[in-house]
Design an enzyme around this catalytic site. Sequence first.
Site, PDB file in Angstrom:
ATOM      1  N   ARG A  52       0.940  -1.049   0.003  1.00  0.00           N
ATOM      2  CA  ARG A  52      -0.077  -0.069   0.031  1.00  0.00           C
ATOM      3  C   ARG A  52       0.811   1.120  -0.093  1.00  0.00           C
ATOM      4  O   ARG A  52       0.523   2.214  -0.653  1.00  0.00           O
ATOM      5  CB  ARG A  52      -0.830   0.100   1.173  1.00  0.00           C
ATOM      6  CG  ARG A  52      -1.909   1.217   1.146  1.00  0.00           C
ATOM      7  CD  ARG A  52      -2.933   0.947   2.239  1.00  0.00           C
ATOM      8  NE  ARG A  52      -2.531   1.079   3.595  1.00  0.00           N
ATOM      9  CZ  ARG A  52      -3.215   0.833   4.752  1.00  0.00           C
ATOM     10  NH1 ARG A  52      -4.582   0.499   4.702  1.00  0.00           N
ATOM     11  NH2 ARG A  52      -2.517   1.056   5.730  1.00  0.00           N
ATOM     12  N   ARG A 100       9.118  26.884  -1.049  1.00  0.00           N
ATOM     13  CA  ARG A 100       7.748  26.766  -1.126  1.00  0.00           C
ATOM     14  C   ARG A 100       7.136  26.976  -2.577  1.00  0.00           C
ATOM     15  O   ARG A 100       7.225  28.350  -2.672  1.00  0.00           O
ATOM     16  CB  ARG A 100       6.836  27.369   0.001  1.00  0.00           C
ATOM     17  CG  ARG A 100       5.488  27.204  -0.034  1.00  0.00           C
ATOM     18  CD  ARG A 100       4.715  27.716   1.142  1.00  0.00           C
ATOM     19  NE  ARG A 100       3.304  27.563   1.226  1.00  0.00           N
ATOM     20  CZ  ARG A 100       2.515  27.773   0.299  1.00  0.00           C
ATOM     21  NH1 ARG A 100       2.856  28.741  -0.587  1.00  0.00           N
ATOM     22  NH2 ARG A 100       1.011  27.354   0.447  1.00  0.00           N
ATOM     23  N   HIS A 102       4.295  25.269  -5.469  1.00  0.00           N
ATOM     24  CA  HIS A 102       3.099  24.277  -5.519  1.00  0.00           C
ATOM     25  C   HIS A 102       3.723  23.078  -6.292  1.00  0.00           C
ATOM     26  O   HIS A 102       3.855  21.946  -6.045  1.00  0.00           O
ATOM     27  CB  HIS A 102       1.703  24.500  -5.828  1.00  0.00           C
ATOM     28  CG  HIS A 102       1.026  25.409  -4.827  1.00  0.00           C
ATOM     29  ND1 HIS A 102       1.442  26.653  -4.546  1.00  0.00           N
ATOM     30  CD2 HIS A 102      -0.116  24.979  -4.129  1.00  0.00           C
ATOM     31  CE1 HIS A 102       0.556  26.951  -3.552  1.00  0.00           C
ATOM     32  NE2 HIS A 102      -0.187  26.104  -3.233  1.00  0.00           N
ATOM     33  N   LYS A 148      -3.100   7.000   0.911  1.00  0.00           N
ATOM     34  CA  LYS A 148      -2.976   7.039   2.495  1.00  0.00           C
ATOM     35  C   LYS A 148      -1.981   8.343   2.480  1.00  0.00           C
ATOM     36  O   LYS A 148      -0.668   8.158   2.848  1.00  0.00           O
ATOM     37  CB  LYS A 148      -2.270   5.954   3.089  1.00  0.00           C
ATOM     38  CG  LYS A 148      -2.460   5.655   4.509  1.00  0.00           C
ATOM     39  CD  LYS A 148      -2.337   4.538   4.921  1.00  0.00           C
ATOM     40  CE  LYS A 148      -2.299   4.451   6.652  1.00  0.00           C
ATOM     41  NZ  LYS A 148      -3.428   4.875   7.358  1.00  0.00           N
ATOM     42  N   GLU A 181     -16.447   5.105   5.347  1.00  0.00           N
ATOM     43  CA  GLU A 181     -15.595   4.495   6.294  1.00  0.00           C
ATOM     44  C   GLU A 181     -15.479   5.385   7.751  1.00  0.00           C
ATOM     45  O   GLU A 181     -16.446   6.069   7.779  1.00  0.00           O
ATOM     46  CB  GLU A 181     -14.268   4.161   5.794  1.00  0.00           C
ATOM     47  CG  GLU A 181     -13.647   5.614   5.340  1.00  0.00           C
ATOM     48  CD  GLU A 181     -12.309   5.007   4.895  1.00  0.00           C
ATOM     49  OE1 GLU A 181     -11.629   4.382   4.999  1.00  0.00           O
ATOM     50  OE2 GLU A 181     -11.648   6.076   4.018  1.00  0.00           O
TER      51      GLU A 181
END
Length: 297
Positions: A52, A100, A102, A148, A181
Amino acid sequence: MPAVAYTNGRYGPIADAAVSIDDRGFQFADSVYEVAAFLNGRFVDWGKHLWRLNRSLAALHIRGVPSDAALSAIANRLVAQSRATDGLLYIQISRGVARRDHPFPANIRPTVVMTARHFDFTQRIGQQKAGIAVISLPDQRWARCDIKTTGLLPAVLAKQEARQAHAFEAMFHLPDGTVTEGGSTNMYMVDKAGTIITHPISARILPGIARDTLLGIARANQIRVEERAFSIEEARAAPELFLTSTTAPLLPIVRLDDAAVGTGKPGPVATGLAEHLWDEVQRQTGWSARPATVSAF
Ligand code: PDD
């Protein structure tokens, strides 16, 4: 027991571990993570967690991550250093450190962080006997919940609301009533025929490792499984509800919002499956949730 960290090649106490404030995990939640359980010093379902993790990394186009063998070696060394026999390993891999901006920076190296901490899984046995409460909340997450990532703000807010309501977890539902979920768990209902029903694998849910193992166990034990959407109304009328996660691993739900689920006590399907899951943990790690048999002699 020391909680220890690995940070880009360094091992040491968690308190001394640090990453740059320019890390894209910090700036953009441009990072993925895994939580794996170890009991008796051995990981549960380690291969599935690596699978995963690689899937999440591929979805975010994060490249240059150590091999599975290298990650496994780091994980095992960290568990040994933690001196915990039972605990949780946390892995976080961000795109890396850059000024920084994007879009993906050129020539960036991922940040790899792991921690190993003691976790007392025996607390779950009491919760399995008593059951837990959940509250229903609208699912306000993005459309790729199967990845995730550390972008967990909707889960953070939902789980805080659950805590304030003295509930263990939030059960998310879409505007049409579909239960997806939990904030950090997969959700199941059991119908009157004893069939386990859970949301199918899709972009709306995380493909839970405990979910995969549980459904395998259920099928192997001739318990019927239906991977289909169910509604919050069906959940309220179901004789049994339960949830799974790496840290849970299976907890019966005995209250949903203001109402009892079924008899208000953990039902036979959830209780039986919880036993089967402990058997699987024992098979993989040698760990036993049951008190040791005391010899009469
Ligand atoms: N949470 N769904 C969500 C949204 C989750 O965050 C998790 C895991 C699960 C269960 O997946 P697994 O069985 O692989 O643990 C389902 C982890 C434990 C966490 O964020 O702490």
